[in-house]
Write an enzyme that holds these catalytic residues in place. Sequence first.
Site, PDB file in Angstrom:
ATOM      1  N   CYS A 168      10.544  -1.925  -0.020  1.00 13.25           N
ATOM      2  CA  CYS A 168      10.649  -1.077  -1.283  1.00 13.25           C
ATOM      3  C   CYS A 168      12.132  -0.845  -1.595  1.00 13.25           C
ATOM      4  CB  CYS A 168      10.266   0.139  -0.981  1.00 13.25           C
ATOM      5  SG  CYS A 168       8.323   0.176  -0.516  1.00 13.25           S
ATOM      6  N   CYS A 202       1.379  -8.137  -6.716  1.00 18.23           N
ATOM      7  CA  CYS A 202       2.265  -8.123  -5.380  1.00 18.23           C
ATOM      8  C   CYS A 202       1.853  -6.710  -4.826  1.00 18.23           C
ATOM      9  CB  CYS A 202       3.686  -8.252  -5.824  1.00 18.23           C
ATOM     10  SG  CYS A 202       4.136  -9.856  -6.250  1.00 18.23           S
TER      11      CYS A 202
END
Lengths: 394, 275
Positions: free
Chosen positions: B105, B35
């Site tokens: 994030c 990923c």
Amino acid sequence: MKPIYMDNNATTRVAPEVVEEMLPYFSEFYGNPSSMHTFGGQVAAKVEEAREKLAALLGAGPEEIIFTSCGTESDSTAIWAALRSNPDKRHIITTKVEHPAVKNLAEYLGSQGYRVTFVPVDGQGNLDLDYLYDHLSDDTAIVSVMWANNETGVIFPVEEIAARVTDHGAVFHTDAVQAVGKVPINLGENKVQMLSLSGHKLHAPKGVGALYVRRGTKFAPFLMGGHQERGRRAGTENVASIIGLGKAAELAAAHLEEENKRVKKLRDKLEKELLARIPNAMVNGNPEKRLPNTTSIAFEFVEGEAILLLMNEFNICASSGSACTSGSLEPSHVLRAMGVPFTAAHGSIRFSLSIYNSEEEVDLVIEKLPPIIERLRKLSPFWAEHRKKASCAC
Amino acid sequence: MWEYTDKVKEHFLNPRNVGEIEDADGVGEVGSLACGDALKLTFKVDENERIVDAKFKTFGCASAIASSSALTEMIIGKTVDEAAKITNEQIAEYLGGLPKEKMHCSVMGRDALEKAIAHYRGQPEKKIEGEIVCECFGVTDVQIRRAVNENKLASIEEVTNYIKAGGGCGNCHEKIQAIIDAELGRPAEKKPKPKRLTNIEKIRLVQETLEREIRPQLLQDGGNIELVDVDGDTVLVKLQGSCASCQMSQVTLKDYVEAKLKELVTDSLVVEEVR
Ligand SMILES: Cc1ncc(COP(=O)(O)O)c(C=O)c1O
């Protein structure tokens, strides 16, 4: 602090000689080359001189050079010209690893009713030539294959391909933006019909490019309007930049040997030392068939942007193979097409050198980078795991 | 260029609480190498369920590392209940904001925290629907089947482009192909080769197809088509109305008219325009 600039495939420093050559054409000789008066006419003569210099670098005739605004415009012009002048042909062949300037246009044309074949590459980035030749048909209008890849530096056998393709009756175009000035090109000795280049990759300014169109090739202009460039590219010329590109071409011819000896040696040293000092690192792309200035190195288990940002602390400029800014976190289409595993693709860094790099700079990168990678690996959950397993499933 | 706040940069350059707690009370792992980012969060609590220590390991870009570092600072000193209320926006805020393409994030931080707390409380992991096919991206057969159906995906490459599955190590390509084949009804028996048509049958079929399938479609776009002749396998037609003047008429002719006739009459047909 002066940057340690190793990102020359992105853009280059304008050579001081080029700047000097250009300057008078902003404030002193500002005439329009199309004007009847001597004041403008002398500028036209200078533009023609630039055309001759660029033609000389390529082994072409000056009348085969069209100045454009950038590499992207040259690519678009070439592809549209081939399609417009062969309206009964509906097939395009290109590669999976082209720069977006070609790739995105080809994908667009694919959505507009053209058939587009994207030729794959192997793990070292070499083109599958059989695949290309097998897909050539009477319906193929144009084959566009880059001379050298911007990310890995891998060079394609475009001269061989050009011969096959033109024999078959299709137009052959090459995006040589990364090749011009780095490898010898002699269009007098091959069958390439159209070739794109961009000034800012060879120490000329940004915003100027050129398209070579072989004499006798059917052509249709992309920009229509005035009669500039003999009706093949309308619009008042970017005079100073064209003159700069001419000078840069002259310098490139003179520096070609240095590029292939000294710069190559620096690149090789950088690559060899980094691989020796950093475990789990490898080169992306065929190391034998590469531009002399480029190396793409994969550092496993760390992420490219983080590497770049830590190098940035030392003012070291390079670029990464991951498109981390896009949010998708997909590694570059070039590394994907090569089948580079994700462990490596995400941590790939491209260093691209130029004649302005010194051995001290290379030594500094060799010194600074290993601790950067080590530091990021300490943060990475996969590094410890990898150390335990010594092999990765993914 | 990086549009990071000073706080993001500072946490990236000097990350706090890096590492892994050996006998942690809560462990949360999210993401994967494939990923492009991943985070392992571990924490320890005291007898009052207060988090006394937290550590992280992160693979990812600068903002992923900064978000993880911030997360550990944010949860240390809080009770588990308090920590459970932390949102990804709060993580981003703590850092003075994140560029919008980097918000994932902070989401990753929040997900790792959620998992670690669930682990601490002994709650079962959220059950995923189906069976993982692509290990690299954690994509299940159910997801692949849905994507194939909804988007009419016919190749592994297309599946990868849509939902990433198969874009990593490639070990699952066979399984993905099997799903595609099953969903698209392949390998269905190849259509029996149509028997050879006589000329009369061919002309009749061409006429019928033009009338029934092709003309209505062209009429909708203000065009029309007239059958002029059938000469062997060559079908001669005249384009009329807007088709006649359309720049894309060649496309219409080849990609639509010819394709339809090939499909519904016989494969060997070629369509040509008479002007
Ligand atoms: C291979 C290749 N083609 C085309 C381009 C586009 O050139 P320009 O920026 O002049 O439009 C680039 C530059 O990045 C390139 O590397």
